[in-house]
Motif scaffolding. Structure first.
Motif, PDB file in Angstrom:
ATOM      1  N   SER A   9     -39.838   1.050 -39.805  1.00  9.94           N
ATOM      2  CA  SER A   9     -39.329   1.614 -41.047  1.00  9.94           C
ATOM      3  C   SER A   9     -39.926   2.981 -41.349  1.00  9.94           C
ATOM      4  O   SER A   9     -39.264   3.832 -41.953  1.00  9.94           O
ATOM      5  CB  SER A   9     -39.611   0.654 -42.196  1.00  9.94           C
ATOM      6  OG  SER A   9     -41.007   0.406 -42.324  1.00  9.94           O
ATOM      7  N   ALA A  10     -41.173   3.226 -40.964  1.00  8.60           N
ATOM      8  CA  ALA A  10     -41.799   4.522 -41.252  1.00  8.60           C
ATOM      9  C   ALA A  10     -41.104   5.648 -40.492  1.00  8.60           C
ATOM     10  O   ALA A  10     -40.871   6.729 -41.046  1.00  8.60           O
ATOM     11  CB  ALA A  10     -43.286   4.482 -40.906  1.00  8.60           C
ATOM     12  N   GLU A  11     -40.757   5.390 -39.244  1.00  4.99           N
ATOM     13  CA  GLU A  11     -40.036   6.405 -38.472  1.00  4.99           C
ATOM     14  C   GLU A  11     -38.670   6.685 -39.100  1.00  4.99           C
ATOM     15  O   GLU A  11     -38.248   7.843 -39.223  1.00  4.99           O
ATOM     16  CB  GLU A  11     -39.860   5.945 -37.016  1.00  4.99           C
ATOM     17  CG  GLU A  11     -41.117   6.002 -36.167  1.00  4.99           C
ATOM     18  CD  GLU A  11     -42.019   4.782 -36.334  1.00  4.99           C
ATOM     19  OE1 GLU A  11     -43.058   4.735 -35.666  1.00  4.99           O
ATOM     20  OE2 GLU A  11     -41.678   3.883 -37.147  1.00  4.99           O
ATOM     21  N   LEU A  12     -37.979   5.630 -39.488  1.00  4.50           N
ATOM     22  CA  LEU A  12     -36.656   5.799 -40.114  1.00  4.50           C
ATOM     23  C   LEU A  12     -36.755   6.573 -41.424  1.00  4.50           C
ATOM     24  O   LEU A  12     -35.926   7.446 -41.710  1.00  4.50           O
ATOM     25  CB  LEU A  12     -36.023   4.434 -40.350  1.00  4.50           C
ATOM     26  CG  LEU A  12     -35.570   3.670 -39.106  1.00  4.50           C
ATOM     27  CD1 LEU A  12     -35.130   2.261 -39.477  1.00  4.50           C
ATOM     28  CD2 LEU A  12     -34.435   4.407 -38.404  1.00  4.50           C
ATOM     29  N   LEU A  16     -37.367  10.266 -40.632  1.00  2.00           N
ATOM     30  CA  LEU A  16     -36.154  10.893 -40.112  1.00  2.00           C
ATOM     31  C   LEU A  16     -35.150  11.133 -41.238  1.00  2.00           C
ATOM     32  O   LEU A  16     -34.521  12.202 -41.298  1.00  2.00           O
ATOM     33  CB  LEU A  16     -35.530  10.007 -39.033  1.00  2.00           C
ATOM     34  CG  LEU A  16     -36.252   9.998 -37.678  1.00  2.00           C
ATOM     35  CD1 LEU A  16     -35.686   8.905 -36.785  1.00  2.00           C
ATOM     36  CD2 LEU A  16     -36.130  11.356 -36.983  1.00  2.00           C
ATOM     37  N   ALA A  17     -35.015  10.167 -42.123  1.00  4.50           N
ATOM     38  CA  ALA A  17     -34.096  10.340 -43.249  1.00  4.50           C
ATOM     39  C   ALA A  17     -34.524  11.508 -44.130  1.00  4.50           C
ATOM     40  O   ALA A  17     -33.690  12.297 -44.599  1.00  4.50           O
ATOM     41  CB  ALA A  17     -34.029   9.054 -44.070  1.00  4.50           C
ATOM     42  N   GLU A  18     -35.829  11.641 -44.340  1.00  2.00           N
ATOM     43  CA  GLU A  18     -36.333  12.749 -45.158  1.00  2.00           C
ATOM     44  C   GLU A  18     -36.063  14.090 -44.485  1.00  2.00           C
ATOM     45  O   GLU A  18     -35.659  15.063 -45.139  1.00  2.00           O
ATOM     46  CB  GLU A  18     -37.826  12.565 -45.409  1.00  2.00           C
ATOM     47  CG  GLU A  18     -38.424  13.621 -46.334  1.00  2.00           C
ATOM     48  CD  GLU A  18     -39.899  13.388 -46.606  1.00  2.00           C
ATOM     49  OE1 GLU A  18     -40.598  14.370 -46.947  1.00  2.00           O
ATOM     50  OE2 GLU A  18     -40.365  12.240 -46.481  1.00  2.00           O
ATOM     51  N   ALA A  67     -33.502  17.003 -45.974  1.00  2.00           N
ATOM     52  CA  ALA A  67     -33.990  18.359 -46.252  1.00  2.00           C
ATOM     53  C   ALA A  67     -33.359  19.392 -45.319  1.00  2.00           C
ATOM     54  O   ALA A  67     -33.645  20.591 -45.451  1.00  2.00           O
ATOM     55  CB  ALA A  67     -35.507  18.405 -46.119  1.00  2.00           C
ATOM     56  N   ASN A  68     -32.521  18.935 -44.381  1.00  2.00           N
ATOM     57  CA  ASN A  68     -31.913  19.815 -43.385  1.00  2.00           C
ATOM     58  C   ASN A  68     -32.970  20.561 -42.572  1.00  2.00           C
ATOM     59  O   ASN A  68     -32.796  21.710 -42.199  1.00  2.00           O
ATOM     60  CB  ASN A  68     -30.952  20.817 -44.040  1.00  2.00           C
ATOM     61  CG  ASN A  68     -29.954  21.384 -43.037  1.00  2.00           C
ATOM     62  OD1 ASN A  68     -29.624  20.731 -42.053  1.00  2.00           O
ATOM     63  ND2 ASN A  68     -29.494  22.602 -43.271  1.00  2.00           N
ATOM     64  N   GLU A  69     -34.080  19.873 -42.309  1.00  2.00           N
ATOM     65  CA  GLU A  69     -35.163  20.448 -41.501  1.00  2.00           C
ATOM     66  C   GLU A  69     -35.140  19.764 -40.132  1.00  2.00           C
ATOM     67  O   GLU A  69     -35.798  18.749 -39.905  1.00  2.00           O
ATOM     68  CB  GLU A  69     -36.510  20.237 -42.184  1.00  2.00           C
ATOM     69  CG  GLU A  69     -36.672  21.017 -43.482  1.00  2.00           C
ATOM     70  CD  GLU A  69     -38.024  20.783 -44.136  1.00  2.00           C
ATOM     71  OE1 GLU A  69     -38.733  19.824 -43.746  1.00  2.00           O
ATOM     72  OE2 GLU A  69     -38.369  21.542 -45.057  1.00  2.00           O
ATOM     73  N   LEU A  70     -34.360  20.319 -39.227  1.00  2.00           N
ATOM     74  CA  LEU A  70     -34.200  19.717 -37.910  1.00  2.00           C
ATOM     75  C   LEU A  70     -35.040  20.429 -36.861  1.00  2.00           C
ATOM     76  O   LEU A  70     -35.686  19.790 -36.028  1.00  2.00           O
ATOM     77  CB  LEU A  70     -32.727  19.750 -37.496  1.00  2.00           C
ATOM     78  CG  LEU A  70     -31.737  19.114 -38.474  1.00  2.00           C
ATOM     79  CD1 LEU A  70     -30.337  19.174 -37.880  1.00  2.00           C
ATOM     80  CD2 LEU A  70     -32.130  17.682 -38.786  1.00  2.00           C
ATOM     81  N   ALA A 107     -41.255  14.232 -37.141  1.00  2.00           N
ATOM     82  CA  ALA A 107     -41.034  13.125 -38.074  1.00  2.00           C
ATOM     83  C   ALA A 107     -41.400  11.791 -37.434  1.00  2.00           C
ATOM     84  O   ALA A 107     -42.067  10.948 -38.051  1.00  2.00           O
ATOM     85  CB  ALA A 107     -39.579  13.120 -38.536  1.00  2.00           C
ATOM     86  N   ILE A 108     -40.970  11.588 -36.205  1.00  2.00           N
ATOM     87  CA  ILE A 108     -41.313  10.351 -35.502  1.00  2.00           C
ATOM     88  C   ILE A 108     -42.803  10.325 -35.193  1.00  2.00           C
ATOM     89  O   ILE A 108     -43.484   9.306 -35.374  1.00  2.00           O
ATOM     90  CB  ILE A 108     -40.490  10.208 -34.209  1.00  2.00           C
ATOM     91  CG1 ILE A 108     -38.993  10.169 -34.524  1.00  2.00           C
ATOM     92  CG2 ILE A 108     -40.904   8.959 -33.442  1.00  2.00           C
ATOM     93  CD1 ILE A 108     -38.106  10.233 -33.301  1.00  2.00           C
ATOM     94  N   GLY A 109     -43.339  11.456 -34.734  1.00  2.00           N
ATOM     95  CA  GLY A 109     -44.747  11.525 -34.366  1.00  2.00           C
ATOM     96  C   GLY A 109     -45.679  11.230 -35.524  1.00  2.00           C
ATOM     97  O   GLY A 109     -46.690  10.530 -35.360  1.00  2.00           O
TER      98      GLY A 109
END
Length: 387
Positions: free
Chosen positions: A3-6, A9-11, A15-18, A240-242
């Protein structure tokens, strides 16, 4: 993944920060702080981190670089990307890492030192760097290679892709050389789904690395470039995943160590099986737990056991082909290689994922023990029938 990774990623998506954003910045700071370095520079792979490290420290075309022969091919390829040439050094039998004594003899006996540069007498090329790989979550002899680098004015770069969290004495590996490199590929201690990192205490190196991995862009508006750059940036998605994975790093280390401990408790007294021994002054993360098989005592060759376990649905793997035997690096220099070849023939990596539960691990252990016992019994029966 959880859930933390998800959530991260959603955040990032909201924020459109890819490409770049707060997670990539935070992950750089987290890894640098964890390993005890001042600066972290995120890349899109561990290989990119090593290539960048070689470039920013001054490795040039035609140089020779010392590296272990027993490792994944990526760091050797990174040397070749620079136009430099690897010199593959055999490993020590006691720790499976690049043999410091063999490297020292090469520098003393096969090279000449003019006070500034070490020159290979046979090739006439300068030997300028050491890429010190910490193999399988175990540390190389950092102090010996630090002394060698200092004596011969060599650049020391650490490849700790498999050894995040491993300590040599009180310090984390990756923080001893001028640059340390890590990987967050899917099978590493923590993953970002890809990505890598270099760490350093030198601000000029960190600045140069950021410049090169961003296509060597010299103006925020105009497309001006004074150097050849690379598209090596870490994305905010990786970050984000890291970041989510980093929050569980201590748990991951503990799981790896417990898995290794259970294998050791169950297999170390089996005929023909040995496991690497962790010295009291080191802390291993046991990225992979490996067993070395003496076929005369165990009853089977390592590859025979690999095939047998595969038939039972258990995946094991041999060690990497020693790189002095690789066609991809044909013609590269070498220093010995016999120990690495023996390990390649005799060592298997066992299932070591942090998701491995004790029931599945017990099944692996039981299958290994039973295979050896049955092979030895069959051999004894055949011997009894031999006139």
């Amino acid at each position: 993944m959880g859930s933390a990774e998800l959530a991260n990623l959603a955040e990032a998506l909201a924020a459109n920060e890819l490409i770049r954003g707060r997670f990539a910045d935070r992950f750089e700071a987290q890894i640098a702080g964890y390993v005890g370095s001042r600066f972290g520079v995120g890349t899109n792979s561990g290989t990119a981190a090593i290539h960048t490290a070689l470039m920013i420290t001054g490795v040039e075309p035609g140089d020779e670089v010392l590296i272990t022969t027993l490792t994944f091919i990526a760091p050797a390829n990174a040397i070749a990307y620079c136009g430099a040439r690897p010199v593959f050094v055999d490993v020590a039998a006691h720790n499976w890492q690049m043999d410091a004594e063999a490297a020292r003899r090469f520098c003393e006996d096969e090279c000449r030192f003019d006070g500034e540069r070490l020159i290979n007498r046979t090739t006439g090329r300068p030997v300028t760097a050491i890429v010190l790989v910490h193999f399988l979550g175990m540390p190389a002899d950092v102090e010996a290679f630090q002394a060698l680098a200092e004596r011969y004015n060599l650049i020391l770069i650490e490849d700790a892709a498999q050894a995040l969290g491993t300590r040599f004495g009180p310090r984390m590996v990756g923080g001893f050389g001028r640059v340390g490199c890590y990987s967050f590929y899917g099978n590493k201690l923590i993953t970002a789904g890809g990505g890598g990192m270099l760490v350093t205490n030198e601000p000029a190196l960190a600045e140069r690395a950021r410049y090169l991995i961003n296509q060597a862009k010299d103006d925020p508006v105009e497309t001006l470039h004074r150097a050849i750059g690379y598209n090596y940036r870490m994305t905010n998605i990786h970050g984000a995943i890291g970041c989510a994975q980093f929050d569980r790093i201590d748990h991951h280390v503990a799981r790896k160590r417990r898995i290794a401990e259970r294998y050791r408790e169950a297999l170390s007294d089996q005929p023909g099986i040995t496991l690497p021994e962790e010295p009291a002054d080191q802390f291993w993360t046991f990225w992979l737990t490996c067993i070395r098989i003496d076929p005369d005592l165990f009853g089977l060759e390592a590859r025979q056991l690999l095939r047998h376990l595969g038939e039972q649905g258990v995946e094991t793997l041999p060690l990497y082909q020693p790189l002095h035997l690789s066609e991809a690096h044909a013609g590269a220099g070498r220093v010995g290689g016999g120990v690495a070849e023996s390990l390649h023939a005799q060592v298997l990596t066992l299932p070591s994922s942090i998701s491995l539960d004790e029931g599945d691990q017990d099944r692996v252990i039981d299958l290994v023990v039973a295979a050896g016992r049955r092979a030895r019994a069959d051999r004894g029966a055949r011997a009894a029938l031999t006139p």
